[in-house]
Every structure is written in C-alpha cells, then in structure tokens.
Scaffold this active site. Structure first.
Site, PDB file in Angstrom:
ATOM      1  N   ASP A  10      -1.077  -0.803   6.331  1.00  0.00           N
ATOM      2  CA  ASP A  10      -1.133  -0.273   7.691  1.00  0.00           C
ATOM      3  C   ASP A  10      -2.062  -1.077   8.581  1.00  0.00           C
ATOM      4  O   ASP A  10      -2.144  -0.834   9.785  1.00  0.00           O
ATOM      5  CB  ASP A  10      -1.534   1.208   7.698  1.00  0.00           C
ATOM      6  CG  ASP A  10      -2.913   1.443   7.066  1.00  0.00           C
ATOM      7  OD1 ASP A  10      -3.669   0.470   6.899  1.00  0.00           O
ATOM      8  OD2 ASP A  10      -3.223   2.600   6.748  1.00  0.00           O
ATOM      9  N   ASP A  47       0.880  -1.162   0.000  1.00  0.00           N
ATOM     10  CA  ASP A  47       0.000   0.000   0.000  1.00  0.00           C
ATOM     11  C   ASP A  47       0.924   1.220   0.000  1.00  0.00           C
ATOM     12  O   ASP A  47       2.049   1.137   0.496  1.00  0.00           O
ATOM     13  CB  ASP A  47      -0.882  -0.027   1.250  1.00  0.00           C
ATOM     14  CG  ASP A  47      -1.705   1.230   1.390  1.00  0.00           C
ATOM     15  OD1 ASP A  47      -2.383   1.602   0.429  1.00  0.00           O
ATOM     16  OD2 ASP A  47      -1.649   1.846   2.471  1.00  0.00           O
ATOM     17  N   ASP A 103      -6.525  -1.816   5.248  1.00  0.00           N
ATOM     18  CA  ASP A 103      -6.161  -2.858   4.293  1.00  0.00           C
ATOM     19  C   ASP A 103      -6.416  -4.271   4.805  1.00  0.00           C
ATOM     20  O   ASP A 103      -5.825  -5.225   4.305  1.00  0.00           O
ATOM     21  CB  ASP A 103      -4.675  -2.719   3.924  1.00  0.00           C
ATOM     22  CG  ASP A 103      -4.381  -1.394   3.248  1.00  0.00           C
ATOM     23  OD1 ASP A 103      -5.072  -1.073   2.273  1.00  0.00           O
ATOM     24  OD2 ASP A 103      -3.479  -0.679   3.706  1.00  0.00           O
TER      25      ASP A 103
END
Length: 636
Positions: A529, A335, A533
């Site tokens: 994180d 991410d 996610d």
C-alpha cells in the site's frame, strides 16, 4: 498538427512538386535537347538544387552548427554529406548524373523527420489527454459570489467551491454537499465515487452532480494532481538499459560508419580498384543507409508510448527503466492487508474468559487502541458503541509491532497477538475461528480475545491467476497476521508461498532471501500500500504501490503506482511492459537487419541511392509506426 509542423509540411509539398516537375523534364530529354551534353548535367544540377534547398536548408544549417560545436556526428551531418556528395558528382559529368538522388535523399529525409515529429507529438498529446487533470482555477466564495483564482494561490485550510462539471483543484475534505466524482483520469475506472461531508477528496477528479464545498488540506504544489503530473513529466529522465544502450550505440556507431564510408570512397580507387566516381557513389550510398534515426527515434518512442498507454489504465510508471524491469519479473510478492484484502476489518466474535462480560473485553481493547490508526484498531473502536474518554488513557504505546499497551483508569491493558502475550509471560487461549486474534489482558490477567476478519478483494483470485498465466513463476504473500489466517487467504486465491507473523523489518529480510533465489535476468516485484511498506518497496527490483490515490508515501516510495485498489491491474501493467519490450526489440532487430543488409550491398556496389533512401527513411517510418502501437492499450 501544430503551426510549425504545417509550415514544414507545406515546404516539403512545394519541394516535392518542383522535384517531380524537374524529374519529368529530365526524363523527357528536354534538357539534353536544349543544352546538349554535358550541359544537360549542369542544368539538372541547377534545377534539382531548388527543391533540395527548399526542403533541406534547415538540415544543412543544423549540420553546420553541430560542426562548429565540435559534435558533428548525427543524422543531419550524415544526410548533408551524402546529399551534397551526390550533387558533387556533377564534377564527373561522364558518369550517370545523381542530382535527382541527392535531392531525393534530402526530401525523403525531411518527410521522415516530419513524420517522426508528428508521431512524437501524437504520443505526447496522448499522454497529455490521458493525464489532462490539471485544474485551471479554484473557486473561492467572497461576498456571496464565486471568484476564480490560481490554485497555487489558495492557502491550506481555505474553503473552495467546486461546481458540477469542474475538476477538484486541490486535495481536501468535503464540508458541505453530496455528489459523485469521476475518477477515470486517475484510476482508469468508469464507476463514479460517492462523496458526502467528511469524505477526503483529491485533486484531478471531476465533480459530476452536486455543488461541493471543500476545505483544502494541502497546498496546490503538494496535491495529488501536481505530484502525478510531476511524476509523468519526469518519467522520460529514467531511461531503460535498452534505451541507454541505443544512445551509446549511436554515439559510437555514427562516427564509425562515417569513417567507413570515407574509407570506402577513397581507398579502393587509390588502390586502382576502379573509377573514383563509382567508389564515391558507393561511399555516399553507404553513408545514407547508415543513418541510425530508426533506432534513436523508435526505441524511446516505444517506451514513451508504453508509459502513456499504462497511464490510460490508471498505472503510473516513473520511468522506462521500471517498465523494462517489470517485463522480466517472475516473482511477485504481496503484502496482505489492503493489497489482497480490503483492509476493512470487522469484529466477528468476542470470546471472554469465564465470568467476564464481553463488553468489558471490548471496551478495554477500544480504549487501548484509541490512538492507533491501524485498520485493526479502527475496527475495534467501530465495534465499541460507547464514547471513548481519552482523558482516562495514559502511556499508550506500540509494543514492538505485536500490539499496544495503555493505562486505562490506572489499569495496565495489553491488546495484541500471541507474541505479545509470550513477551509478558501471560497464558492465553487458542481460537478455532479463522481471523486475526487480539488477546486482551488487564493488570496481567487474561480476560479474553477478540476475533477480527478481513475481506479478500473480489479480483484477488483473478489477479493471481492472470499473473501465473502471464508467466510469473511464484506469487508470495508476506503478512504480520497469524499463519492460519494467512494460509486461509492464500489457499482461497492461489498464492504459492506464505510468510506470516512478520514484523516490518522481517518483511525486508524475507524479500532479501527471495531476491537471493532469483535466477539471472529475472526480477522480483513487491506490491504494497506504499504507506507501511516503503522499505520493502524500495528494496525490491520493482516496487508497486496499490490504491495510492492521495498517498504521498506511495508515490514517493514506489517505482510503479496503481491509482486504484484492484490487484488485477498488476497483470495489466505487466502486459503493457511486455508488449512494449516486444515492440522495442522488433524495431531493433528489424532496423539493424535491414541496414546491415543494405550496407553490405552498398559496399559491394549492388545498392543504389534509392535503396539507401528506403534503408534510412523507409525503415525509420515502419519502426515508428510499430512503436506507436505501444500507445494502443485496451482498457480491462
């Protein structure tokens, strides 16, 4: 070494001293002089039986208990049968006596068992020391004095006092005091963290300088320290495929070699191929060397040591299965926001339409984003200098992951990306600046856009470089940000592949496609994180949550938890995993190779009981020493 191990050690020392004395007497010929032949054999039997029973009586009892339970095939059974069989050779006094070997088998088996117990204890103590974050008490102020209470008894919302040198017992918010916190036990980092009133703090950190008053926000059982300790304690329950294979292998292997030893001792003499005493001795030797303790101890110990070594670096692995998977990862998917970048967005430009005041654009955006916790929304509100009167805002809502809409003083305000403008049929202007572009409309009229930039983390480039050096085939970035912004970050830090402007559900689909491209035996890790996610962390072969101090969502969703915000720790975690797997396979190949060789020699009559003792105890001790290397992990 604990008290039980010391008593065990002392018993072995006494047995070894007596064994050495009896062996010296036997070798000197004194027994033959005193008792003649075969009386010396019976005297040797009686004398060697003393150290044998002192050292091995517990093993004999354990073997008897297991037989009663219907589960006889383990190391205690093999050692008991082999050593008692060696003593039973007294019924063949015309052959060379083997009581010394019988006593030696049990003695050195006990030495090996003690060594194994000590190694496992050291590994557990190592993890306990690394994760020694459990607080003993919490200070509550009553009538001007501090009273120590059990942290589990402290209710949420209670104000606790933490003095310098004490651990923070429960997660909370600082209400009074300024200090530095030592977070090394959680993150592996030596740099202290500054805290002041309003700062969130988590349990397990050490207060270094000033007195802090902290209002607790969670009960002790749900605080970070409790969650982490639970995670570490449960890690041993999730076994790697290699570990499970060794367990299943031992269950089949042990009865097979026991029956093979029995066949070796009985069938050849029945077929007239030699004396009973010769083949029984071969069977006993075969039985001793076949003991699988080198594998069943060293392999789990290797994984346990790897998990402990990783925890020293602030890397929490939920089970040896994830350590094994991580060792074979060749694709790492990131991410962007909060993972490769700091996630601390700043407004760098406001571009209003002609005749529109920039403050008008910013104020409408700030009001529309008033109820959002997204980092972009926070940066917009931070840039707006005025006070936000929430009474002026109604019907604030997310717009399909593309932005937000709200009624501000009865005006409809939209704030979001290109797709939000398209979905509402509004024309907008492109921007030459690299960054996240927030378009702003009021009552359907485009009033301008705001440019927001995130900062790439200092070690992000080094993290990607280290992963490539470690053999990772491709590093991929997934983000909901614009393509140009994502591409700029990717080019700066060396990302191989970029997928931009993704909704949360699009990230799962992207990971599905990447998983479909994986070669057999290779795995994919996703790094995020852990808060936004969770679905992707769960879908990947290995989910890695980063910067997870205090994040319940991260600890729940991820397989591996990095306690700080440094992406470079991912390469460190991979190095730990690969070192652990190298050591695991070194032990498997070494133990099986030596044992198979000696088993063949024993079956052919070329291996004596002394070589069998080395094939069992010696191999086990070497494998355990090798396994303990997993705990020695250098801090980056």
């Amino acid at each position: 070494m604990n008290r039980k191990q010391k008593r065990w050690r002392n018993r072995i020392i006494v047995a070894l001293v007596i064994f050495a004395a009896v062996f010296a007497v036997e070798e000197s010929g004194v027994l033959a002089t005193l008792f003649g032949t075969p009386g010396d054999v019976y005297a040797s039997f009686a004398l060697f039986l003393v150290p044998y029973l002192i050292a091995g009586y517990k093993t004999l009892l354990e073997a008897a208990r297991n037989i009663r339970r219907g589960d006889p095939f383990d190391e205690a059974f093999l050692m008991s049968v082999a050593s008692l069989g060696a003593f039973a050779m007294v019924f063949f006094p015309e052959t060379e006596p083997h009581m010394a070997e019988g006593a030696a088998v049990m003695l050195f088996y006990q030495v090996g068992e003690l060594f194994q117990s000590y190694a496992v204890g050291q590994s557990r103590a190592s993890i306990a020391a690394m994760m020694d974050i459990a607080p003993d008490y919490a200070n509550i102020e009553k009538n001007g004095e501090l009273e120590q209470v059990d942290p589990a008894e402290v209710a949420t919302g209670t104000t606790i006092v933490v003095k310098p040198g004490e651990r923070i017992p429960i997660d909370g918010v600082v209400t009074d005091g300024i200090s530095q916190l030592d977070t090394a036990a959680l993150t592996g980092e030596s740099v202290p963290r500054h805290v002041e009133p309003g700062a969130d703090v988590i349990s397990g950190c050490i207060n270094m300088t000033g007195v802090l008053r902290i209002k607790t926000t969670k009960p002790f059982g749900e605080s970070t320290v409790s969650r982490i300790l639970e995670l570490v304690e449960n890690a041993s329950e999730k076994k790697a495929r290699t570990e499970n294979f060794i367990t299943r292998f031992a269950r089949v292997y042990t009865p097979v070699v026991t029956l093979s030893a029995l066949a070796l001792a009985i069938i050849p003499p029945l077929a007239g191929m030699g004396a009973w005493s010769d083949w029984i001795l071969r069977g006993l030797t075969f039985l001793v060397v076949s003991c699988p303790c080198a594998l069943v101890i060293s392999v789990p110990l290797s994984f346990f040591g790897g998990i402990g070594g990783a925890s020293r670096l602030g890397i929490l692995v939920k089970g040896s299965n994830y350590l094994e998977l991580l060792a074979h990862v060749d694709t790492v998917v990131f991410d962007k926001t909060g993972t490769l970048t700091n996630g601390t967005f700043n407004v760098v430009a406001i571009h209003p339409e002609t005749g529109v005041d920039p403050d008008y654009v910013l104020s409408n955006a700030a009001y529309a984003e008033a109820f959002s916790d997204h980092p972009i929304a926070v940066s917009v509100r931070t840039a707006y200098s005025g006070e936000i009167d929430q009474a002026r805002i109604t019907e604030a809502r997310e717009e399909s992951g593309h932005g937000v809409s709200a009624h501000v003083d009865e005006h409809v305000v939209l704030v979001g990306n290109d797709k939000l403008m398209e979905s509402h049929g509004i024309r907008w202007h492109e921007c030459d600046l690299t960054g996240t572009i927030l378009h702003v409309t009021v009552d359907g009229t485009y009033v301008g856009h705001i440019v927001i930039a995130d900062v790439v983390k200092e070690d992000a480039e080094a993290a990607i470089r280290d992963l490539h050096a470690a053999g990772v085939r491709r590093c991929v970035m997934l983000t909901g940000d614009r393509q140009d912004v994502a591409q700029a970050v990717a080019e700066r830090i060396g990302i191989d592949e970029v997928h931009a402007q993704l909704l949360p559900q699009d990230k799962v689909e992207a990971v599905e496609r990447l998983l479909a491209d994986e070669k057999d035996g290779a795995h994919l890790a996703f790094v995020g994180d852990g808060i936004n996610d969770a679905p992707v962390l769960t879908r990947a072969d290995v989910g890695i949550a980063m910067g997870a101090m205090g994040s319940d969502a991260a600890i729940e969703a991820a397989d591996i938890v990095l306690m700080d915000d440094h992406p470079s720790k991912i390469a460190s975690a991979m190095r730990v995993a690969r070192k652990t797997m190298r050591i695991v396979w070194q032990n498997i190949v070494f133990a099986l190779g030596v044992k198979i060789l000696i088993l063949v020699l024993a079956a052919c009559g070329f291996a004596n009981m002394w070589l069998a003792v080395f094939g069992d105890v010696g191999v086990a001790m070497i494998a355990i020493l090798n396994a303990m290397r997993c705990m020695r992990i250098a801090r980056d």
